[in-house]
Design a protein around this motif. Sequence first.
Motif, mmCIF file in Angstrom:
data_model
loop_
_atom_site.group_PDB
_atom_site.id
_atom_site.type_symbol
_atom_site.label_atom_id
_atom_site.label_comp_id
_atom_site.label_asym_id
_atom_site.label_seq_id
_atom_site.Cartn_x
_atom_site.Cartn_y
_atom_site.Cartn_z
ATOM 1 N N LEU A 83 0.828 -1.197 0.000
ATOM 2 C CA LEU A 83 0.000 0.000 0.000
ATOM 3 C C LEU A 83 0.865 1.251 0.000
ATOM 4 N N THR A 84 0.427 2.261 -0.716
ATOM 5 C CA THR A 84 1.107 3.555 -0.754
ATOM 6 C C THR A 84 0.171 4.611 -0.183
ATOM 7 N N TYR A 85 0.620 5.273 0.880
ATOM 8 C CA TYR A 85 -0.211 6.290 1.527
ATOM 9 C C TYR A 85 -0.544 7.414 0.554
ATOM 10 N N LYS A 86 -1.797 7.826 0.544
ATOM 11 C CA LYS A 86 -2.246 8.931 -0.287
ATOM 12 C C LYS A 86 -1.996 10.233 0.465
ATOM 13 N N THR A 87 -1.039 11.003 -0.018
ATOM 14 C CA THR A 87 -0.605 12.219 0.661
ATOM 15 C C THR A 87 -1.778 13.166 0.945
ATOM 16 N N GLY A 88 -1.817 13.639 2.193
ATOM 17 C CA GLY A 88 -2.837 14.607 2.572
ATOM 18 C C GLY A 88 -4.194 14.031 2.885
ATOM 19 N N SER A 89 -4.310 12.710 2.937
ATOM 20 C CA SER A 89 -5.634 12.104 3.114
ATOM 21 C C SER A 89 -6.051 11.944 4.574
ATOM 22 N N VAL A 90 -5.130 12.152 5.539
ATOM 23 C CA VAL A 90 -5.477 11.942 6.948
ATOM 24 C C VAL A 90 -6.500 12.981 7.418
ATOM 25 N N LYS A 91 -7.560 12.477 8.031
ATOM 26 C CA LYS A 91 -8.564 13.328 8.686
ATOM 27 C C LYS A 91 -8.642 12.894 10.154
ATOM 28 N N TYR A 92 -8.654 13.884 11.065
ATOM 29 C CA TYR A 92 -8.552 13.643 12.502
ATOM 30 C C TYR A 92 -9.746 14.291 13.192
ATOM 31 N N PHE A 93 -10.547 13.465 13.888
ATOM 32 C CA PHE A 93 -11.751 13.953 14.543
ATOM 33 C C PHE A 93 -11.666 13.697 16.046
ATOM 34 N N LEU A 94 -12.103 14.661 16.848
ATOM 35 C CA LEU A 94 -12.261 14.479 18.284
ATOM 36 C C LEU A 94 -13.731 14.628 18.625
ATOM 37 N N ASP A 95 -14.288 13.548 19.180
ATOM 38 C CA ASP A 95 -15.724 13.535 19.490
ATOM 39 C C ASP A 95 -16.546 14.008 18.297
ATOM 40 N N GLY A 96 -16.128 13.585 17.091
ATOM 41 C CA GLY A 96 -16.869 13.869 15.871
ATOM 42 C C GLY A 96 -16.579 15.203 15.224
#
Length: 279
Positions: A83-96
């Motif tokens: 697998l190759t990470y898709k740059t910039g794809s990380v999304k981070y949620f706290l309590d939604g």
Amino acid sequence: MAVFYNQATLSYNNTTVSSNIVTGTIVDVLSASKTAVSEEYSAGEVLTYAVSLVNSGTAPLTGITVTDDLGAYTFGAGTLVPLTYKTGSVKYFLDGVLQPAPTVTAGDTLVIGGITVPAEGNAMIIYQASANEYAPAASGSAITNTATVSGQGVTDITVSATVPTADEAVLSVSKSLSPDEVSANGQLTYTFVIQNTGNTAETGAVLRDTFDPILNDITVTADGTVLTAADYTYDETTGEFATAEGAFTVPAATFTQDTAKGTYTITPGMTVLTVTGTI
């Protein structure tokens, strides 16, 4: 849940005695799970993963790191990463609620750092990676992707998600004409090359065409074998032609892994249909 033991000693007058052993447990307040949003994959396809972190304690957990192995597997004496990470794809949620992007370091592993999990709350991390040239594609294959959650004051947690390859046929067709110059009442041959880059043979494909100029007294072959009238329909007044479902089979592609590099190459399955007639 970790168990710990403790024992004391008492020394006096050159004598040492030991106390009883007490036992305690450390209750982990952080739990984790990992889900593959994508149910299956094909070569080059982007897969989506979600890591959920839940803090059942009364204090926030800070400095949490998620390390993903991107599906690494052993190959010979080394390791391949499918697998190759898709740059910039990380999304981070706290309590939604969406948060600013965390620290991301991508290579043979994906490291997402600086995560906080609120007291009695949750964090969700969503990211994407594409199946690369090291991803197996033959029928029955799968990628197992493992992430480790770590941080000060928490016990490492390992979570995994497995995504199977898509078992499907992927067809393409090209058409050629011979000869490209033909006299009136001359003979003409259309050749159709049907290729399958999928990992499953296709038995139900139907080829349709409308010949202009209209062909007469046609002969149809599939990989050199003459088809019977039951294998196709043809209207000599309109030129409309269609094969019957099941008249031909397009074999599955073959997938070969290079013994030195570990990369996969695809050799398409192929069926050749010809239609010959006079104009």
